[in-house]
Design an enzyme around this catalytic site. Structure first.
Site, PDB file in Angstrom:
ATOM      1  N   PRO A  17       1.013  -1.283  -0.049  1.00 58.98           N
ATOM      2  CA  PRO A  17       0.180   0.060  -0.011  1.00 58.98           C
ATOM      3  C   PRO A  17       0.805   1.165  -0.045  1.00 58.98           C
ATOM      4  O   PRO A  17       1.760   1.300   0.743  1.00 58.98           O
ATOM      5  CB  PRO A  17      -0.618  -0.084   1.464  1.00 58.98           C
ATOM      6  CG  PRO A  17       0.070  -1.139   2.186  1.00 58.98           C
ATOM      7  CD  PRO A  17       0.844  -1.889   1.231  1.00 58.98           C
ATOM      8  N   MET A  18       0.601   2.213  -0.688  1.00 57.77           N
ATOM      9  CA  MET A  18       1.281   3.236  -0.978  1.00 57.77           C
ATOM     10  C   MET A  18       0.430   4.697  -0.830  1.00 57.77           C
ATOM     11  O   MET A  18      -0.296   4.760  -2.116  1.00 57.77           O
ATOM     12  CB  MET A  18       2.397   3.448  -1.971  1.00 57.77           C
ATOM     13  CG  MET A  18       3.756   2.727  -1.792  1.00 57.77           C
ATOM     14  SD  MET A  18       4.900   2.708  -2.850  1.00 57.77           S
ATOM     15  CE  MET A  18       4.173   1.703  -4.378  1.00 57.77           C
TER      16      MET A  18
ATOM     17  N   GLN B 299      -6.955  -1.093   3.294  1.00 56.63           N
ATOM     18  CA  GLN B 299      -6.031  -0.719   4.400  1.00 56.63           C
ATOM     19  C   GLN B 299      -6.660   0.171   5.279  1.00 56.63           C
ATOM     20  O   GLN B 299      -6.864   1.562   4.549  1.00 56.63           O
ATOM     21  CB  GLN B 299      -4.579  -0.488   3.962  1.00 56.63           C
ATOM     22  CG  GLN B 299      -3.756  -0.343   5.434  1.00 56.63           C
ATOM     23  CD  GLN B 299      -2.526   0.139   5.130  1.00 56.63           C
ATOM     24  OE1 GLN B 299      -2.204   1.324   5.109  1.00 56.63           O
ATOM     25  NE2 GLN B 299      -1.299  -0.756   5.524  1.00 56.63           N
TER      26      GLN B 299
ATOM     27  N   CYS C 180       2.693   3.005   9.778  1.00 57.66           N
ATOM     28  CA  CYS C 180       2.833   4.617   8.994  1.00 57.66           C
ATOM     29  C   CYS C 180       3.693   5.462  10.039  1.00 57.66           C
ATOM     30  O   CYS C 180       3.295   5.747  11.203  1.00 57.66           O
ATOM     31  CB  CYS C 180       1.677   5.335   8.745  1.00 57.66           C
ATOM     32  SG  CYS C 180       1.708   6.809   7.878  1.00 57.66           S
TER      33      CYS C 180
ATOM     34  N   LYS D 253      -0.174  -4.532   8.837  1.00 54.05           N
ATOM     35  CA  LYS D 253       1.066  -4.173   8.784  1.00 54.05           C
ATOM     36  C   LYS D 253       1.619  -3.342   9.461  1.00 54.05           C
ATOM     37  O   LYS D 253       1.226  -2.486  10.098  1.00 54.05           O
ATOM     38  CB  LYS D 253       0.842  -3.593   7.258  1.00 54.05           C
ATOM     39  CG  LYS D 253       2.215  -3.013   6.538  1.00 54.05           C
ATOM     40  CD  LYS D 253       1.982  -2.671   5.246  1.00 54.05           C
ATOM     41  CE  LYS D 253       3.226  -2.234   4.309  1.00 54.05           C
ATOM     42  NZ  LYS D 253       3.480  -0.851   4.958  1.00 54.05           N
TER      43      LYS D 253
ATOM     44  N   ASN E 151       8.976  -7.110   4.117  1.00 52.29           N
ATOM     45  CA  ASN E 151       8.938  -5.818   3.342  1.00 52.29           C
ATOM     46  C   ASN E 151       9.943  -4.766   3.641  1.00 52.29           C
ATOM     47  O   ASN E 151      10.438  -4.825   4.706  1.00 52.29           O
ATOM     48  CB  ASN E 151       7.430  -5.215   3.544  1.00 52.29           C
ATOM     49  CG  ASN E 151       7.528  -3.649   3.176  1.00 52.29           C
ATOM     50  OD1 ASN E 151       7.103  -2.692   3.885  1.00 52.29           O
ATOM     51  ND2 ASN E 151       7.416  -3.518   1.788  1.00 52.29           N
TER      52      ASN E 151
ATOM     53  N   ASP F  66      12.870  -2.480   0.661  1.00 53.60           N
ATOM     54  CA  ASP F  66      13.646  -2.513   0.043  1.00 53.60           C
ATOM     55  C   ASP F  66      14.002  -3.761  -0.904  1.00 53.60           C
ATOM     56  O   ASP F  66      15.055  -4.311  -1.466  1.00 53.60           O
ATOM     57  CB  ASP F  66      15.371  -2.521   0.847  1.00 53.60           C
ATOM     58  CG  ASP F  66      15.344  -1.091   1.347  1.00 53.60           C
ATOM     59  OD1 ASP F  66      14.685  -0.323   1.201  1.00 53.60           O
ATOM     60  OD2 ASP F  66      16.388  -1.087   2.439  1.00 53.60           O
TER      61      ASP F  66
ATOM     62  N   GLY G 128       7.275  -2.020  -2.418  1.00 52.12           N
ATOM     63  CA  GLY G 128       6.598  -0.703  -2.409  1.00 52.12           C
ATOM     64  C   GLY G 128       7.350   0.159  -3.517  1.00 52.12           C
ATOM     65  O   GLY G 128       7.024   0.086  -4.873  1.00 52.12           O
ATOM     66  N   ARG G 129       8.286   0.959  -3.039  1.00 53.96           N
ATOM     67  CA  ARG G 129       8.939   2.058  -4.053  1.00 53.96           C
ATOM     68  C   ARG G 129       9.539   1.176  -5.322  1.00 53.96           C
ATOM     69  O   ARG G 129       9.515   1.943  -6.244  1.00 53.96           O
ATOM     70  CB  ARG G 129       9.775   2.592  -3.076  1.00 53.96           C
ATOM     71  CG  ARG G 129       9.308   3.390  -2.235  1.00 53.96           C
ATOM     72  CD  ARG G 129      10.248   4.015  -1.139  1.00 53.96           C
ATOM     73  NE  ARG G 129      10.856   2.897  -0.234  1.00 53.96           N
ATOM     74  CZ  ARG G 129      11.543   2.961   0.634  1.00 53.96           C
ATOM     75  NH1 ARG G 129      12.333   4.285   0.632  1.00 53.96           N
ATOM     76  NH2 ARG G 129      12.071   1.920   1.217  1.00 53.96           N
TER      77      ARG G 129
HETATM   78  C1  LIG Z   1       4.796   7.219  -0.878  1.00 52.71           C
HETATM   79  C2  LIG Z   1       4.537   6.079   0.282  1.00 52.71           C
HETATM   80  C3  LIG Z   1       3.448   6.087   0.572  1.00 52.71           C
HETATM   81  C4  LIG Z   1       2.989   4.884   1.496  1.00 52.71           C
HETATM   82  N1  LIG Z   1       1.962   4.662   1.929  1.00 52.71           N
HETATM   83  C5  LIG Z   1       1.594   3.754   2.841  1.00 52.71           C
HETATM   84  C6  LIG Z   1       0.387   3.511   3.238  1.00 52.71           C
HETATM   85  O1  LIG Z   1      -0.676   4.002   2.991  1.00 52.71           O
HETATM   86  N2  LIG Z   1       0.186   2.440   4.085  1.00 52.71           N
HETATM   87  C7  LIG Z   1       1.239   1.723   4.543  1.00 52.71           C
HETATM   88  O2  LIG Z   1       1.056   0.634   5.369  1.00 52.71           O
HETATM   89  N3  LIG Z   1       2.477   1.652   4.133  1.00 52.71           N
HETATM   90  C8  LIG Z   1       2.796   2.889   3.230  1.00 52.71           C
HETATM   91  N4  LIG Z   1       3.894   2.930   2.841  1.00 52.71           N
HETATM   92  C9  LIG Z   1       4.878   2.171   3.395  1.00 52.71           C
HETATM   93  C10 LIG Z   1       4.986   1.089   2.077  1.00 52.71           C
HETATM   94  O3  LIG Z   1       3.893   0.187   2.127  1.00 52.71           O
HETATM   95  C11 LIG Z   1       6.387   0.125   2.463  1.00 52.71           C
HETATM   96  O4  LIG Z   1       6.181  -0.422   3.814  1.00 52.71           O
HETATM   97  C12 LIG Z   1       7.706   0.970   2.567  1.00 52.71           C
HETATM   98  O5  LIG Z   1       7.803   1.731   1.456  1.00 52.71           O
HETATM   99  C13 LIG Z   1       8.953   0.028   2.639  1.00 52.71           C
HETATM  100  O6  LIG Z   1       8.870  -0.835   1.554  1.00 52.71           O
HETATM  101  P1  LIG Z   1       9.606  -0.455  -0.024  1.00 52.71           P
HETATM  102  O7  LIG Z   1      11.218  -0.476   0.616  1.00 52.71           O
HETATM  103  O8  LIG Z   1       9.475  -1.735  -0.894  1.00 52.71           O
HETATM  104  O9  LIG Z   1       9.090   0.725  -0.581  1.00 52.71           O
HETATM  105  C14 LIG Z   1       4.277   4.086   1.917  1.00 52.71           C
HETATM  106  C15 LIG Z   1       5.537   4.127   1.555  1.00 52.71           C
HETATM  107  C16 LIG Z   1       5.493   5.454   0.303  1.00 52.71           C
HETATM  108  C17 LIG Z   1       7.293   5.654  -0.226  1.00 52.71           C
END
Ligand SMILES: Cc1cc2nc3c(=O)[nH]c(=O)nc-3n(C[C@H](O)[C@H](O)[C@H](O)COP(=O)(O)O)c2cc1C
Length: 338
Positions: A26-27, A79, A109, A148, A209, A211, A233-234
């Site tokens: 989720p982002m 979520q 968050c 999460k 989760n 990186d 995510g990213r």
């Molecule tokens: C722009 C952005 C928005 C995010 N929004 C949420 C969200 O709405 N809910 C959530 O549980 N995590 C959110 N996250 C965290 C991601 O779900 C994830 O846990 C985090 O980015 C680490 O994973 P990654 O390294 O694959 O990005 C967000 C991350 C980013 C960068």
């Protein structure tokens, strides 16, 4: 969870069956229905809605309905974030009415706006409160509930295994752990090894989760943590198909095929049009900009060229579409010549 099921990528979340080992994270502001649709089309095993903050339950039906919209045929995971039982319960019921298959609760968050209200990762500092909220949501809907979270608030308070046990005891069906503490925000590298303590503390599926950006990092994250699946995510920004690619890399199954040059233009423009339909033209043009930048960067177009094109300041949707097509054509042609 049995090792054989993990390896086969057969994950049960209550009554919901998930087939595969790579999920889209989720982002907020990114993993909306248009984005999730592309990730699903290219083989993501699961996608999750943007966080719906309790406060936004009262901020208008249009935004709520947009966020609650299912994106395809995969289980619809909604979520929720919040720190008040009544709002979380209301949110969960609204999500269920909107067709959710799974409710995910956000304990991860790091944003001050969210944590100052003792929501998101701040709830990890008050496990009893987190547990009460989780129990309230589980009691409110007849759907599987997942959580999460992060490793903990800071390095002195790594309590994800404790929260995991409480959550499992309350009836939570799956956990996602981002291998950072709240104090890390997004800095430093995610730590996958401590996620193993969560895996060993519970028997429900755990997803690792942080990186994970490709099949190689997914394999390392799974090996270090013993988790059942990865969440990306990213790494999916500007390439939502990567989730399917990793899923296929891990399981040997899936529909993934990487978009070739022509298909890439179609995917980007299709995504753009879908954003305009979802948000309306005026807002959509602005919402789309970050996606366009990421797509072009991933294709290898440099920031100076993106800026020079004025693509990110254009308000005329048809000109944006034409410019994206021209930029990509020019870029691929010059690469062929070189
Ligand atoms: C722009 C952005 C928005 C995010 N929004 C949420 C969200 O709405 N809910 C959530 O549980 N995590 C959110 N996250 C965290 C991601 O779900 C994830 O846990 C985090 O980015 C680490 O994973 P990654 O390294 O694959 O990005 C967000 C991350 C980013 C960068």
């Amino acid at each position: 969870m049995a090792e054989a099921d993990k390896k086969a990528g057969q994950i049960r979340v209550g009554e919901v069956e998930i087939s595969g080992r790579a999920f889209l994270a989720p982002m907020a502001g990114i993993s909306d229905a248009p984005f999730r649709t592309i990730a699903e089309r290219y083989g993501a095993a699961l996608v999750v809605s943007e966080m719906i903050a309790s406060a936004s339950l009262t901020s208008g039906m249009a935004e709520m309905q947009r966020k609650l919209r299912p994106s395809g045929r995969l289980p619809h995971v909604v979520q929720l974030a919040g720190n008040e039982e009544k709002w979380l319960v209301l949110g969960a019921r609204m999500a269920a009415d909107a067709g959710a298959d799974i409710i995910d609760i956000n304990l991860g968050c790091p944003s001050k706006k969210v944590t100052n209200g003792y929501a998101g990762s701040a709830l990890m500092r008050v496990p009893d409160k987190a547990l009460a909220l989780i129990e309230a949501v589980i009691g409110a809907v007849d759907l599987p509930v997942t959580v999460k979270m992060r490793l903990g608030w800071n390095d002195q308070q790594i309590n994800a295994p404790l929260i995991a046990r409480l959550a499992e005891g309350a009836g939570v069906r799956m956990l996602v752990v981002h291998g950072r503490t709240r104090q890390q925000f997004y800095k430093g590298r995610a730590r996958w090894e401590p996620v193993r303590d969560v895996v060993e503390a519970v028997s429900i599926p755990v997803v690792v989760n942080g990186d994970v950006v490709d099949t190689a990092s997914a394999r390392k994250a799974l090996a270090a943590s013993g988790a059942a699946a990865v969440m990306i995510g990213r790494g999916a920004q500007g390439q939502p198909w990567i989730v399917g690619q990793v899923n296929r890399g891990l399981t040997g199954r899936g529909v993934f095929c990487s978009p070739d040059k022509e298909e890439l233009v179609d995917v980007i423009i299709g995504h753009y049009r879908e954003i305009l339909t979802t948000y309306g033209r005026e807002l959509g043009v602005r919402v789309a900009r970050k996606h366009l930048r990421w797509y072009l960067q991933r294709a290898g177009i440099g920031e100076p060229d993106i800026r020079q094109s004025s693509l990110l300041t254009l308000d005329d949707a048809e000109r944006v579409i034409a410019t994206v097509g021209e930029m990509l054509d020019f870029h691929f042609q010059s690469r062929e010549v070189a």
